[in-house]
Design a protein around this motif. Structure first.
Motif, short mmCIF file in Angstrom:
data_model
loop_
_atom_site.label_atom_id
_atom_site.label_comp_id
_atom_site.label_asym_id
_atom_site.label_seq_id
_atom_site.Cartn_x
_atom_site.Cartn_y
_atom_site.Cartn_z
N LEU A 191 26.99 38.02 46.57
CA LEU A 191 27.12 39.38 46.88
C LEU A 191 28.63 39.78 47.26
O LEU A 191 28.90 40.93 47.08
N ASP A 192 29.39 38.82 47.84
CA ASP A 192 30.76 39.23 47.92
C ASP A 192 31.48 39.28 46.72
O ASP A 192 32.70 39.89 46.61
N ILE A 193 31.00 38.94 45.54
CA ILE A 193 31.54 39.34 44.24
C ILE A 193 31.89 40.86 44.17
O ILE A 193 32.64 41.24 43.49
N ASN A 194 30.85 41.39 44.79
CA ASN A 194 30.84 42.89 44.59
C ASN A 194 31.85 43.65 45.62
O ASN A 194 31.97 44.78 45.69
N LYS A 195 32.56 42.77 46.41
CA LYS A 195 33.34 43.34 47.48
C LYS A 195 34.59 43.78 46.82
O LYS A 195 35.08 43.14 46.01
N GLY A 196 34.95 44.93 47.23
CA GLY A 196 36.31 45.38 46.90
C GLY A 196 35.97 45.98 45.39
O GLY A 196 34.89 46.00 44.49
N SER A 197 37.13 46.60 44.90
CA SER A 197 36.90 47.51 43.52
C SER A 197 37.00 46.51 42.38
O SER A 197 37.77 45.53 42.33
N TRP A 198 36.47 46.97 41.14
CA TRP A 198 36.75 46.11 39.96
C TRP A 198 37.87 46.74 39.14
O TRP A 198 38.26 46.04 38.24
N GLU A 241 43.34 49.88 42.16
CA GLU A 241 42.56 50.66 43.21
C GLU A 241 42.88 49.56 44.42
O GLU A 241 42.61 48.67 44.28
N GLY A 242 43.33 50.21 45.54
CA GLY A 242 43.27 49.48 46.61
C GLY A 242 44.90 48.98 46.82
O GLY A 242 45.56 48.88 46.00
N GLY A 243 44.78 47.88 47.95
CA GLY A 243 46.10 47.32 48.02
C GLY A 243 46.21 45.87 47.11
O GLY A 243 45.20 45.72 46.36
N GLN A 244 47.25 45.45 47.16
CA GLN A 244 47.56 44.20 46.76
C GLN A 244 47.00 42.84 47.38
O GLN A 244 46.97 41.74 46.78
N MET A 293 50.19 34.48 37.03
CA MET A 293 49.27 34.58 38.08
C MET A 293 50.05 34.96 39.29
O MET A 293 49.45 35.48 40.40
N GLN A 294 51.31 34.38 39.40
CA GLN A 294 52.04 34.36 40.39
C GLN A 294 52.44 35.69 40.88
O GLN A 294 53.06 36.39 39.87
N GLY A 295 52.26 36.25 42.05
CA GLY A 295 52.12 37.74 42.33
C GLY A 295 51.36 38.74 41.93
O GLY A 295 51.67 39.95 41.98
N ALA A 296 50.21 38.21 41.21
CA ALA A 296 49.31 39.04 40.71
C ALA A 296 48.38 39.62 41.97
O ALA A 296 48.41 39.00 42.86
N PRO A 297 47.85 40.80 41.73
CA PRO A 297 46.97 41.56 42.86
C PRO A 297 45.98 40.94 43.22
O PRO A 297 45.23 40.25 42.27
N LYS A 298 45.57 40.84 44.46
CA LYS A 298 44.40 40.28 45.05
C LYS A 298 44.04 38.87 44.86
O LYS A 298 42.64 38.53 44.96
N VAL A 299 45.01 37.93 44.49
CA VAL A 299 44.86 36.84 44.64
C VAL A 299 45.85 35.76 45.27
O VAL A 299 46.72 36.29 45.66
N ASN A 300 45.34 34.58 45.79
CA ASN A 300 46.21 33.69 46.38
C ASN A 300 46.11 32.35 45.78
O ASN A 300 46.77 31.45 46.17
N LYS A 301 45.76 32.22 44.46
CA LYS A 301 45.74 30.98 43.61
C LYS A 301 46.29 31.43 42.07
O LYS A 301 46.26 32.48 41.83
N VAL A 302 46.67 30.15 41.34
CA VAL A 302 47.21 30.35 40.22
C VAL A 302 46.37 30.00 39.13
O VAL A 302 46.48 30.41 37.93
#
Length: 470
Positions: free
Chosen positions: A296-303, A307-310, A352-361
């Motif tokens: 269900l969390d996969i649908n969290k946030g925009s696709w 859109e939205g923050g980083q 992927m470094q610095g890409a939005p909405k992720v903390n892994k590469v």
């Protein structure tokens, strides 16, 4: 000693092959750390020695005896094309260093997979190989059990030096261990009813399978426990009537199989209750129980990435589901920006470094990793050959299509097909599979089974034709 080892005699090279695949499964556990980023593993040493031995053999005899590889020639050709494409794609990659490092891994894993059909040229070789792999797999599982009780971690584990309630065995993290287990369990399960084993060997295989299930539960891997293994199990239920003689499919035998399965699951759960610490048991239970919430969390946030923050989106079960979602979305955006040619080998990480909405590469999805790194052409060919392998394994496993195939090859075809089918979900667990040797070894076993089975069918057909002509 080294000269004798490199001397191009087939039996010495064959023994070195067995050492290589054993060390490949054990990974960085057995090795000599030279720098912080480079570990001279026994697998790499054996790989270089084996490659050197083959080169000397070719130089002295001008022949590597590759006739047995004919049924899998298109896989070898694709591997060569894949590697060359990767080298060419370095011309537009943003990081040459990442690309070269990735190609080194690819240049080792491809020969590792192809070494199976090369060295396994008879049923005897195949059986020896399976025995080696069984004992190494058993050692991995048995140490995982010890680790779950003592919380003693190997240097290869990210939990090394801590008392974290995590189970990784010889791998870096628990997802790698779980994926290895789901790749190995189909070989154990099918061996119990497809091979004519002695009673003591059946007990050993069954006990190892039960402990493997226990270790799988201890990892708390959702993708492997609730998706990869059930998918392989469903495929097994469909295949059984086609790979087992009808006279053996009695109510009594089916009942025994169901009882053995339920007993294995019950024993594994009882062992979890007895041996796992309260913290480890709670972590595994919480993680596995949150599977629905994870989906269900996969649908969290925009696709929409714009859109939205980083910042990373927080879900009900944490950040894992949303981060994996945005890893894929970012990767697909990189693919589009590359005009679908791929970003270049290993270049997902720097992009992927610095890409939005992720903390892994790392992509954490093998299928998307191949697609984004190498583009649509390589991905399409890879998936076509993957499905073609499954189809050819099915035909060798089926009594209807290949009645002349022996029980060992039929078992190998069935188990390989089940393992590679489950890997559709299992490949979404490790951070990357470019150097995940259990996957490449399983791929290699599938190639070896195809080469053995189809060469055997061809020989029987030629023998029959000669007899008819006479």
């Amino acid at each position: 000693m080294v000269n004798e080892l490199l001397f191009p005699r087939q039996n010495r090279l064959e023994h070195l092959f067995y050492f290589m695949i054993a060390f490949a499964l054990l990974g960085p556990t057995l090795g000599i750390p030279l720098t912080e980023e480079f570990n001279l593993t026994f697998f790499r040493i054996a790989f270089v020695l084996l490659a050197g031995g083959l080169i000397i053999r070719w130089a002295m005899q001008k022949n590597l005896e590759t006739v047995s590889l004919y049924p899998v020639r298109w896989y070898a050709a694709f591997f060569a094309f894949w590697f060359v494409y990767g080298v060419i794609s370095l011309t537009w990659a943003v990081s040459i260093g990442h690309g070269i490092r990735y190609l080194i891994f690819l240049g080792m894993m491809m020969p590792l997979a192809l070494s199976f059909p090369y060295f396994i040229h008879s049923g005897t070789n195949f059986w020896r190989t399976q025995r080696v792999l069984f004992w190494v797999f058993a050692a991995i599982v048995y140490f995982a059990v010890i680790e779950s009780i003592t919380l003693i971690h190997l240097p290869s584990s990210r939990a090394f030096g801590t008392d974290q309630a995590t189970v990784t065995s010889v791998f870096t993290n628990q997802n790698d261990l779980a994926t290895c287990i789901t790749l190995g369990l189909p070989f154990l399960a099918t061996a119990l009813f497809m091979l004519d084993l002695e009673k003591k060997h059946k007990i050993l295989v069954y006990a190892t399978g039960v402990l493997a299930i226990y270790a799988l539960l201890a990892t708390g891997s959702r993708s492997n426990t609730f998706f990869a293994l059930p998918l392989a199990g469903l495929a097994l239920a469909v295949l059984v009537p086609q790979v087992v003689p009808r006279e053996k499919l009695t109510k009594k035998n089916i009942g025994r199989a169901l009882i053995a399965l339920l007993a294995a699951l019950l024993i594994a759960n009882v062992l979890s209750a007895i041996f796992l610490s309260d913290e480890a048991r709670e972590q595994a239970r919480t993680k596995l129980a949150s599977t629905l919430g994870f989906l269900l969390d996969i649908n969290k946030g925009s696709w929409d990435l714009e859109e939205g923050g980083q910042e990373v989106v927080q879900g009900e079960t944490g950040q894992s589901a949303t981060v994996r979602k945005y890893l894929v979305l970012n990767g697909l955006r990189f693919l589009q920006d590359s005009h679908f040619l791929g970003v270049g080998p290993g270049n997902i990480e720097p992009l992927m470094q610095g890409a939005p909405k992720v903390n892994k590469v790392n992509m954490h999805n093998w299928w998307v990793e191949v697609l984004v790194n190498f583009g649509v052409i390589i991905f399409a060919l890879y998936m076509f050959l993957y499905f073609w392998m499954l189809w050819r394994l099915y035909k060798l496993a089926s009594l209807k299509h290949s009645p002349e195939v022996g029980p060992v090859i039929r078992w190998g075809a069935t188990a390989s097909m089940l393992a590679l089918t489950g890997y559709f979900f299992g490949g979404m667990a490790p951070s990357t599979a470019i150097h995940f040797t259990p996957m490449w070894i399983c791929y290699g076993i599938g190639l070896a089974v195809i080469a053995l089975g189809e060469n055997r069918k061809k020989q029987l057909m030629e023998t029959g034709n000669r007899e008819q002509a006479a």
